[in-house]
Motif scaffolding. Sequence first.
Motif, PDB file in Angstrom:
ATOM      1  N   ASN A 116      -3.361  -3.803  -9.941  1.00 28.57           N
ATOM      2  CA  ASN A 116      -4.277  -4.905  -9.610  1.00 28.57           C
ATOM      3  C   ASN A 116      -3.991  -5.552  -8.258  1.00 28.57           C
ATOM      4  O   ASN A 116      -4.703  -6.484  -7.858  1.00 28.57           O
ATOM      5  CB  ASN A 116      -4.265  -5.971 -10.708  1.00 28.57           C
ATOM      6  CG  ASN A 116      -2.868  -6.511 -10.983  1.00 28.57           C
ATOM      7  OD1 ASN A 116      -1.983  -6.495 -10.124  1.00 28.57           O
ATOM      8  ND2 ASN A 116      -2.656  -6.992 -12.201  1.00 28.57           N
ATOM      9  N   GLY A 117      -2.977  -5.088  -7.553  1.00 24.74           N
ATOM     10  CA  GLY A 117      -2.682  -5.599  -6.220  1.00 24.74           C
ATOM     11  C   GLY A 117      -2.004  -6.950  -6.188  1.00 24.74           C
ATOM     12  O   GLY A 117      -1.939  -7.585  -5.130  1.00 24.74           O
ATOM     13  N   LYS A 118      -1.466  -7.410  -7.322  1.00 25.99           N
ATOM     14  CA  LYS A 118      -0.870  -8.744  -7.359  1.00 25.99           C
ATOM     15  C   LYS A 118       0.620  -8.715  -6.985  1.00 25.99           C
ATOM     16  O   LYS A 118       1.411  -7.998  -7.576  1.00 25.99           O
ATOM     17  CB  LYS A 118      -1.059  -9.361  -8.742  1.00 25.99           C
ATOM     18  CG  LYS A 118      -2.514  -9.706  -9.032  1.00 25.99           C
ATOM     19  CD  LYS A 118      -2.679 -10.383 -10.391  1.00 25.99           C
ATOM     20  CE  LYS A 118      -4.147 -10.745 -10.635  1.00 25.99           C
ATOM     21  NZ  LYS A 118      -4.341 -11.406 -11.951  1.00 25.99           N
ATOM     22  N   TRP A 119       0.931  -9.548  -5.996  1.00 27.79           N
ATOM     23  CA  TRP A 119       2.304  -9.706  -5.515  1.00 27.79           C
ATOM     24  C   TRP A 119       2.752 -11.119  -5.856  1.00 27.79           C
ATOM     25  O   TRP A 119       2.073 -12.090  -5.506  1.00 27.79           O
ATOM     26  CB  TRP A 119       2.327  -9.465  -4.013  1.00 27.79           C
ATOM     27  CG  TRP A 119       3.649  -9.634  -3.330  1.00 27.79           C
ATOM     28  CD1 TRP A 119       4.890  -9.419  -3.844  1.00 27.79           C
ATOM     29  CD2 TRP A 119       3.839 -10.019  -1.961  1.00 27.79           C
ATOM     30  NE1 TRP A 119       5.852  -9.639  -2.890  1.00 27.79           N
ATOM     31  CE2 TRP A 119       5.237 -10.019  -1.727  1.00 27.79           C
ATOM     32  CE3 TRP A 119       2.973 -10.341  -0.917  1.00 27.79           C
ATOM     33  CZ2 TRP A 119       5.785 -10.351  -0.486  1.00 27.79           C
ATOM     34  CZ3 TRP A 119       3.497 -10.673   0.319  1.00 27.79           C
ATOM     35  CH2 TRP A 119       4.899 -10.677   0.532  1.00 27.79           C
ATOM     36  N   ALA A 120       3.850 -11.251  -6.559  1.00 23.78           N
ATOM     37  CA  ALA A 120       4.337 -12.560  -6.969  1.00 23.78           C
ATOM     38  C   ALA A 120       5.839 -12.616  -6.769  1.00 23.78           C
ATOM     39  O   ALA A 120       6.556 -11.650  -7.048  1.00 23.78           O
ATOM     40  CB  ALA A 120       3.989 -12.831  -8.435  1.00 23.78           C
TER      41      ALA A 120
ATOM     42  N   GLU B 266      -8.019  -3.706   8.724  1.00 21.01           N
ATOM     43  CA  GLU B 266      -8.544  -4.920   8.111  1.00 21.01           C
ATOM     44  C   GLU B 266      -8.019  -5.012   6.678  1.00 21.01           C
ATOM     45  O   GLU B 266      -8.036  -4.030   5.941  1.00 21.01           O
ATOM     46  CB  GLU B 266     -10.072  -4.913   8.099  1.00 21.01           C
ATOM     47  CG  GLU B 266     -10.679  -6.174   7.501  1.00 21.01           C
ATOM     48  CD  GLU B 266     -12.196  -6.181   7.541  1.00 21.01           C
ATOM     49  OE1 GLU B 266     -12.806  -7.143   7.046  1.00 21.01           O
ATOM     50  OE2 GLU B 266     -12.779  -5.208   8.089  1.00 21.01           O
ATOM     51  N   MET B 267      -7.556  -6.206   6.302  1.00 24.38           N
ATOM     52  CA  MET B 267      -7.022  -6.401   4.958  1.00 24.38           C
ATOM     53  C   MET B 267      -7.710  -7.584   4.300  1.00 24.38           C
ATOM     54  O   MET B 267      -8.008  -8.581   4.955  1.00 24.38           O
ATOM     55  CB  MET B 267      -5.503  -6.621   5.008  1.00 24.38           C
ATOM     56  CG  MET B 267      -4.752  -5.472   5.663  1.00 24.38           C
ATOM     57  SD  MET B 267      -2.941  -5.673   5.622  1.00 24.38           S
ATOM     58  CE  MET B 267      -2.611  -5.410   3.890  1.00 24.38           C
ATOM     59  N   LYS B 268      -7.960  -7.453   3.001  1.00 24.22           N
ATOM     60  CA  LYS B 268      -8.574  -8.533   2.236  1.00 24.22           C
ATOM     61  C   LYS B 268      -7.599  -9.020   1.174  1.00 24.22           C
ATOM     62  O   LYS B 268      -6.979  -8.207   0.470  1.00 24.22           O
ATOM     63  CB  LYS B 268      -9.882  -8.069   1.593  1.00 24.22           C
ATOM     64  CG  LYS B 268     -11.008  -7.845   2.591  1.00 24.22           C
ATOM     65  CD  LYS B 268     -12.307  -7.487   1.893  1.00 24.22           C
ATOM     66  CE  LYS B 268     -13.440  -7.282   2.901  1.00 24.22           C
ATOM     67  NZ  LYS B 268     -14.712  -6.913   2.221  1.00 24.22           N
ATOM     68  N   PHE B 269      -7.481 -10.344   1.070  1.00 25.56           N
ATOM     69  CA  PHE B 269      -6.537 -10.958   0.141  1.00 25.56           C
ATOM     70  C   PHE B 269      -7.231 -12.010  -0.716  1.00 25.56           C
ATOM     71  O   PHE B 269      -8.256 -12.573  -0.336  1.00 25.56           O
ATOM     72  CB  PHE B 269      -5.415 -11.669   0.903  1.00 25.56           C
ATOM     73  CG  PHE B 269      -4.665 -10.809   1.867  1.00 25.56           C
ATOM     74  CD1 PHE B 269      -3.656  -9.957   1.428  1.00 25.56           C
ATOM     75  CD2 PHE B 269      -4.934 -10.846   3.226  1.00 25.56           C
ATOM     76  CE1 PHE B 269      -2.940  -9.173   2.316  1.00 25.56           C
ATOM     77  CE2 PHE B 269      -4.233 -10.067   4.128  1.00 25.56           C
ATOM     78  CZ  PHE B 269      -3.239  -9.229   3.670  1.00 25.56           C
ATOM     79  N   ARG B 270      -6.632 -12.286  -1.849  1.00 26.82           N
ATOM     80  CA  ARG B 270      -6.997 -13.455  -2.649  1.00 26.82           C
ATOM     81  C   ARG B 270      -5.724 -14.247  -2.926  1.00 26.82           C
ATOM     82  O   ARG B 270      -4.692 -13.676  -3.245  1.00 26.82           O
ATOM     83  CB  ARG B 270      -7.653 -13.056  -3.973  1.00 26.82           C
ATOM     84  CG  ARG B 270      -8.031 -14.274  -4.842  1.00 26.82           C
ATOM     85  CD  ARG B 270      -8.588 -13.880  -6.199  1.00 26.82           C
ATOM     86  NE  ARG B 270      -9.929 -13.335  -6.094  1.00 26.82           N
ATOM     87  CZ  ARG B 270     -10.289 -12.085  -6.413  1.00 26.82           C
ATOM     88  NH1 ARG B 270      -9.351 -11.251  -6.859  1.00 26.82           N
ATOM     89  NH2 ARG B 270     -11.513 -11.684  -6.306  1.00 26.82           N
TER      90      ARG B 270
ATOM     91  N   LEU C 294       0.170 -13.635  -4.064  1.00 25.41           N
ATOM     92  CA  LEU C 294      -0.861 -13.092  -3.171  1.00 25.41           C
ATOM     93  C   LEU C 294      -1.414 -11.832  -3.814  1.00 25.41           C
ATOM     94  O   LEU C 294      -0.664 -11.012  -4.349  1.00 25.41           O
ATOM     95  CB  LEU C 294      -0.272 -12.761  -1.805  1.00 25.41           C
ATOM     96  CG  LEU C 294      -1.229 -12.211  -0.752  1.00 25.41           C
ATOM     97  CD1 LEU C 294      -2.243 -13.267  -0.342  1.00 25.41           C
ATOM     98  CD2 LEU C 294      -0.464 -11.695   0.463  1.00 25.41           C
ATOM     99  N   GLU C 295      -2.719 -11.686  -3.763  1.00 25.17           N
ATOM    100  CA  GLU C 295      -3.366 -10.496  -4.318  1.00 25.17           C
ATOM    101  C   GLU C 295      -3.990  -9.697  -3.185  1.00 25.17           C
ATOM    102  O   GLU C 295      -4.785 -10.220  -2.402  1.00 25.17           O
ATOM    103  CB  GLU C 295      -4.450 -10.917  -5.323  1.00 25.17           C
ATOM    104  CG  GLU C 295      -5.111  -9.761  -6.053  1.00 25.17           C
ATOM    105  CD  GLU C 295      -6.113 -10.249  -7.090  1.00 25.17           C
ATOM    106  OE1 GLU C 295      -6.853  -9.406  -7.608  1.00 25.17           O
ATOM    107  OE2 GLU C 295      -6.135 -11.470  -7.367  1.00 25.17           O
ATOM    108  N   ILE C 296      -3.613  -8.432  -3.065  1.00 27.22           N
ATOM    109  CA  ILE C 296      -4.180  -7.547  -2.033  1.00 27.22           C
ATOM    110  C   ILE C 296      -5.369  -6.818  -2.631  1.00 27.22           C
ATOM    111  O   ILE C 296      -5.242  -6.118  -3.626  1.00 27.22           O
ATOM    112  CB  ILE C 296      -3.143  -6.536  -1.538  1.00 27.22           C
ATOM    113  CG1 ILE C 296      -1.897  -7.255  -1.019  1.00 27.22           C
ATOM    114  CG2 ILE C 296      -3.731  -5.672  -0.423  1.00 27.22           C
ATOM    115  CD1 ILE C 296      -0.781  -6.317  -0.611  1.00 27.22           C
ATOM    116  N   LEU C 297      -6.527  -6.994  -2.010  1.00 27.85           N
ATOM    117  CA  LEU C 297      -7.753  -6.414  -2.536  1.00 27.85           C
ATOM    118  C   LEU C 297      -8.114  -5.102  -1.858  1.00 27.85           C
ATOM    119  O   LEU C 297      -8.671  -4.202  -2.496  1.00 27.85           O
ATOM    120  CB  LEU C 297      -8.912  -7.399  -2.368  1.00 27.85           C
ATOM    121  CG  LEU C 297      -8.730  -8.783  -3.025  1.00 27.85           C
ATOM    122  CD1 LEU C 297      -9.924  -9.661  -2.714  1.00 27.85           C
ATOM    123  CD2 LEU C 297      -8.511  -8.644  -4.522  1.00 27.85           C
TER     124      LEU C 297
END
Length: 254
Positions: free
Chosen positions: A101-105, A136-140, A247-250
Amino acid sequence: SSSSSSSSSSSSMITSTTLCSERRQPWEFGRFLSQSSKFITIPFFARRSAETTNTIITPGTVLWEPSSTAVDTSALQPFSMAPLDDVVMGGASSSTFDNTNGKWAGSVTDANNGGFIGIRSYPNFQWDMSQCQGIEMKFRGGQGRRFKIVVRDSTDFNGICWTTSVDNIGTDPLMSLFFPNNNNNKKTDAITSVKIQFNKQIPTLFAKTVPDETFDKTNVVGVQLAYSKFEYDGGLNPTFEVGDIELEILQMKA
């Protein structure tokens, strides 16, 4: 009397905070070994990689997405991301990354003279990005902090880090413009899009700038993210705070 009491209390808090940040914590050798071993290239495989033709990447190509959302996980996603925290330098910060899911904690502490968490791609890939201007990178999420994004053109474990610092990750752009000091804005999980321009990257080694280096766009081998107390050449990250960060990497796209 009230002023004196307040001053004494403040002084006590400052001393307590200072002692807390300086207190040493046990070094986790097992975690150091587990993390660092993922990113060390064995010489035999390095020689074989040097004989392999690099994959040509064209602008617009999706380079990485979480496996749960990726349309084609076999095309240009021959890598995963894994933590590379300050434990590799004796620190006590720690983080986890979920490739599905791209979640970094993580939790960051400056104990043991540390102060950063990071994630890095593995194994090394081999991309010729000479046709591209950057990534280009997209984050949430990100809590409005400053992060570093690193692109690597060398498989050396301690090779040059081509670094870009990006601000206000996870904040609403309009809110940041009109209300830059609004703490509620820093708690949003807005989607942030960041463009890493190859010609504006800063070559660094251990957070120190390195002169007279040239980025090799024909040999992009890795990407890395860090949330760090340290900026460049002794400078500090103005948005850094010890404690928990997410941080979530999309997506990563050429």
